[in-house]
Design a protein around this motif. Structure first.
Motif, mmCIF file in Angstrom:
data_model
loop_
_atom_site.group_PDB
_atom_site.id
_atom_site.type_symbol
_atom_site.label_atom_id
_atom_site.label_comp_id
_atom_site.label_asym_id
_atom_site.label_seq_id
_atom_site.Cartn_x
_atom_site.Cartn_y
_atom_site.Cartn_z
ATOM 1 N N GLU A 73 97.671 -85.569 -33.820
ATOM 2 C CA GLU A 73 99.089 -85.588 -33.417
ATOM 3 C C GLU A 73 99.661 -84.187 -33.193
ATOM 4 O O GLU A 73 100.585 -84.019 -32.398
ATOM 5 N N TYR A 74 99.139 -83.189 -33.901
ATOM 6 C CA TYR A 74 99.768 -81.848 -33.841
ATOM 7 C C TYR A 74 99.215 -81.084 -32.619
ATOM 8 O O TYR A 74 98.296 -80.284 -32.715
ATOM 9 N N TYR A 75 99.824 -81.366 -31.465
ATOM 10 C CA TYR A 75 99.357 -80.788 -30.195
ATOM 11 C C TYR A 75 99.659 -79.281 -30.058
ATOM 12 O O TYR A 75 98.976 -78.586 -29.288
ATOM 13 N N LEU B 26 102.752 -66.161 -32.498
ATOM 14 C CA LEU B 26 102.226 -67.410 -31.938
ATOM 15 C C LEU B 26 102.642 -68.634 -32.752
ATOM 16 O O LEU B 26 103.304 -68.528 -33.787
ATOM 17 N N GLY B 27 102.194 -69.770 -32.274
ATOM 18 C CA GLY B 27 102.267 -70.998 -33.069
ATOM 19 C C GLY B 27 103.624 -71.673 -33.040
ATOM 20 O O GLY B 27 103.805 -72.717 -33.657
ATOM 21 N N GLY B 28 104.598 -71.059 -32.373
ATOM 22 C CA GLY B 28 105.951 -71.627 -32.410
ATOM 23 C C GLY B 28 106.692 -71.240 -33.674
ATOM 24 O O GLY B 28 107.743 -71.815 -33.997
ATOM 25 N N GLY C 28 110.340 -70.644 -33.862
ATOM 26 C CA GLY C 28 111.172 -71.855 -33.929
ATOM 27 C C GLY C 28 111.549 -72.239 -35.347
ATOM 28 O O GLY C 28 112.439 -73.066 -35.545
ATOM 29 N N ASN C 29 110.890 -71.670 -36.329
ATOM 30 C CA ASN C 29 111.245 -71.988 -37.726
ATOM 31 C C ASN C 29 112.487 -71.226 -38.196
ATOM 32 O O ASN C 29 113.001 -71.487 -39.282
ATOM 33 N N PHE C 30 112.946 -70.283 -37.373
ATOM 34 C CA PHE C 30 114.199 -69.576 -37.690
ATOM 35 C C PHE C 30 115.382 -70.335 -37.117
ATOM 36 O O PHE C 30 115.271 -70.996 -36.082
ATOM 37 N N ALA D 101 103.971 -85.482 -34.163
ATOM 38 C CA ALA D 101 103.324 -84.195 -34.464
ATOM 39 C C ALA D 101 103.683 -83.716 -35.873
ATOM 40 O O ALA D 101 102.920 -82.971 -36.493
ATOM 41 N N TYR D 102 104.844 -84.151 -36.351
ATOM 42 C CA TYR D 102 105.302 -83.712 -37.679
ATOM 43 C C TYR D 102 105.202 -84.832 -38.720
ATOM 44 O O TYR D 102 105.762 -84.721 -39.807
ATOM 45 N N ASP D 103 104.499 -85.894 -38.358
ATOM 46 C CA ASP D 103 104.310 -86.993 -39.315
ATOM 47 C C ASP D 103 102.995 -87.686 -38.972
ATOM 48 O O ASP D 103 102.974 -88.862 -38.598
ATOM 49 N N THR E 249 113.544 -78.941 -45.672
ATOM 50 C CA THR E 249 112.486 -77.961 -45.967
ATOM 51 C C THR E 249 112.080 -77.113 -44.763
ATOM 52 O O THR E 249 111.470 -76.054 -44.942
ATOM 53 N N GLU E 250 112.373 -77.598 -43.557
ATOM 54 C CA GLU E 250 111.973 -76.791 -42.383
ATOM 55 C C GLU E 250 112.712 -77.265 -41.134
ATOM 56 O O GLU E 250 112.875 -78.461 -40.917
ATOM 57 N N PHE E 251 113.118 -76.296 -40.320
ATOM 58 C CA PHE E 251 113.539 -76.580 -38.940
ATOM 59 C C PHE E 251 112.430 -76.068 -38.039
ATOM 60 O O PHE E 251 111.838 -75.011 -38.313
ATOM 61 N N SER E 252 112.179 -76.801 -36.972
ATOM 62 C CA SER E 252 111.206 -76.314 -35.992
ATOM 63 C C SER E 252 111.833 -76.495 -34.612
ATOM 64 O O SER E 252 111.833 -77.607 -34.063
ATOM 65 N N HIS E 253 112.426 -75.404 -34.119
ATOM 66 C CA HIS E 253 113.170 -75.486 -32.863
ATOM 67 C C HIS E 253 112.232 -75.557 -31.665
ATOM 68 O O HIS E 253 111.187 -74.902 -31.642
HETATM 69 C C1 AVI Z 1 104.341 -72.593 -38.486
HETATM 70 N N1 AVI Z 1 105.227 -73.497 -37.768
HETATM 71 C C2 AVI Z 1 105.411 -73.070 -36.391
HETATM 72 C C3 AVI Z 1 104.846 -74.919 -37.877
HETATM 73 C C4 AVI Z 1 105.805 -75.754 -37.009
HETATM 74 O O1 AVI Z 1 105.298 -76.508 -36.182
HETATM 75 O O2 AVI Z 1 107.028 -75.621 -37.140
HETATM 76 C C5 AVI Z 1 104.864 -75.395 -39.303
HETATM 77 C C6 AVI Z 1 104.640 -76.860 -39.432
HETATM 78 N N2 AVI Z 1 105.429 -77.674 -40.091
HETATM 79 C C7 AVI Z 1 104.952 -78.894 -40.006
HETATM 80 N N3 AVI Z 1 103.868 -78.880 -39.250
HETATM 81 C C8 AVI Z 1 103.655 -77.609 -38.901
#
Ligand code: AVI
Ligand code: SAH
Length: 330
Positions: A61-63, A168-170, A173-175, A213-215, A289-293
């Motif tokens: 799922e995590y493309y 890298l890795g996006g 987007g976590n900011f 991708a996140y689940d 716990t996290e934003f991923s823009h």
């Molecule tokens: C590191 N970061 C870019 C990942 C993201 O996709 O936001 C962290 C992650 N959180 C859940 N899956 C991956």
């Protein structure tokens, strides 16, 4: 600055923040006593969290990770030719797995380049570094251990030579948006003349793909999410019932971001002995716990411009699933 020389071509040092950073204890006190409650995603990455992130990258799922890897493989030589780096600084380098495509391109183009990975997860970076210098016999690697939210002015890059800053890795987007801009301004502050930034960001797309991708079905992301509670239990002598927390990942289209949360299964009192604090958590109450823009070409261009950067090259995955850009100071 204390430099540890591990081998002739491998060394490491700690990067001091410009200003003292909030401690884990202060961050957690602030976050858990706020409404909604929140925790900073930088605390996911102890050794177990770093290994779990690697495992996320291998889920079907995590493309983002494999999509970015494919772009780096396809365009690595063009990137290295364009940037012609003497020094490559990578923020949040993790396992440096995808960076190998850039090192392969350096190899192919005879571009001798020093590599400066910068990560808060020291062991993961040092293990990866040892393997990299074994695999690339020309490579000199200086691992930088620290928290990049403390600023980049103390990064010990030599004055001479062209720089390629890699992010890298996006992870940008976590900011939050204002923090992302501030981070890009910090990066721009390290760039002179023809220096380049190579930035990977994930793109806005359909909700189902993003939320999957996140689940992931195997529950690796859920385990990664819960890991932050394990970190608190260990570091702050807390007693979160880790397995009682439910993982949630929701896409907020207005804010163009995935929000990861942990929801308490039952009402409970958590004690954080190191903080001398106890907090009552209701059943179903959530901790962010996290934003991923996620970005569109327009929001990405606007963010770069706001930080004084201009796009030189834009490599897009099929269907606009992911963006890799080369940018310079405007
Ligand atoms: C590191 N970061 C870019 C990942 C993201 O996709 O936001 C962290 C992650 N959180 C859940 N899956 C991956
Ligand atoms: N760039 C890699 C890893 C991304 S995971 C990839 O694309 O696969 C995010 C990485 O950033 C992790 O290695 C984590 O330890 C690091 N990181 C997160 N917050 C950080 C911070 N504040 N300072 C330094 N590194 C950080």
């Amino acid at each position: 600055m204390a430099i540890t020389q591990t081998g002739a071509r491998l060394s490491s040092s700690e990067v001091a923040p410009e200003q003292p950073l909030a401690s884990l204890a202060d961050d957690v006190r602030t976050g858990l006593l706020s409404r909604p409650r929140w925790l900073s995603p930088k605390y996911f990455y102890d050794d177990r969290g770093s290994a779990l992130f690697e495992a996320i990258c291998a889920t079907p799922e995590y493309y983002p990770s494999r999509t970015e890897a494919a772009l780096l493989e396809a365009h690595g030589q063009e990137i290295i030719e364009h940037a012609a780096p003497d020094h490559m600084l990578e923020l949040g380098s993790g396992s440096s797995r995808k960076t190998r495509h850039l090192l392969d391109a350096c190899d192919a183009l005879d571009q001798s380049c020093q590599y400066w990975p910068f990560d808060v997860s020291a062991q993961m970076m040092l293990d990866a570094g040892a393997q990299l210098v074994a695999d690339y016999d020309w490579l000199a690697l200086h691992a930088l251990i620290g928290d990049y939210t403390g600023g980049l002015t103390n990064v010990p890059l030599p004055e001479d030579g062209r720089r390629l800053i890699v992010f890298l890795g996006g992870t940008l987007g976590n900011f939050e948006p204002g923090e992302a801009r501030a981070m890009l301004e910090q990066i721009a502050g390290l760039m002179r003349g023809d220096d380049q930034l190579l930035l990977g960001v994930d793109r806005v797309k359909d909700t189902a793909t993003l939320e999957a991708a996140y689940d992931d079905a195997e529950g690796v992301t859920a385990d990664f999410n819960r890991n932050v509670l394990r970190v608190l239990n260990r570091e702050l002598e807390a007693d979160f019932p880790v397995d009682d927390y439910r993982h949630r990942a929701l896409f907020d289209r207005d804010k163009a971001r995935i929000e990861m949360r942990l929801g308490a299964g039952h009402a409970h009192r958590v004690t954080l002995a190191t903080l001398d604090t106890a907090i009552d958590i209701d059943a179903g109450e959530e901790i962010v716990t996290e934003f991923s823009h996620k970005f569109t070409p327009d929001t990405l261009a606007a963010l770069l411009e706001s930080a004084g950067l201009a796009m030189d090259r834009h490599f897009e995955a099929e269907g606009g699933a992911y963006s890799l850009v080369l940018a310079r100071r405007a």
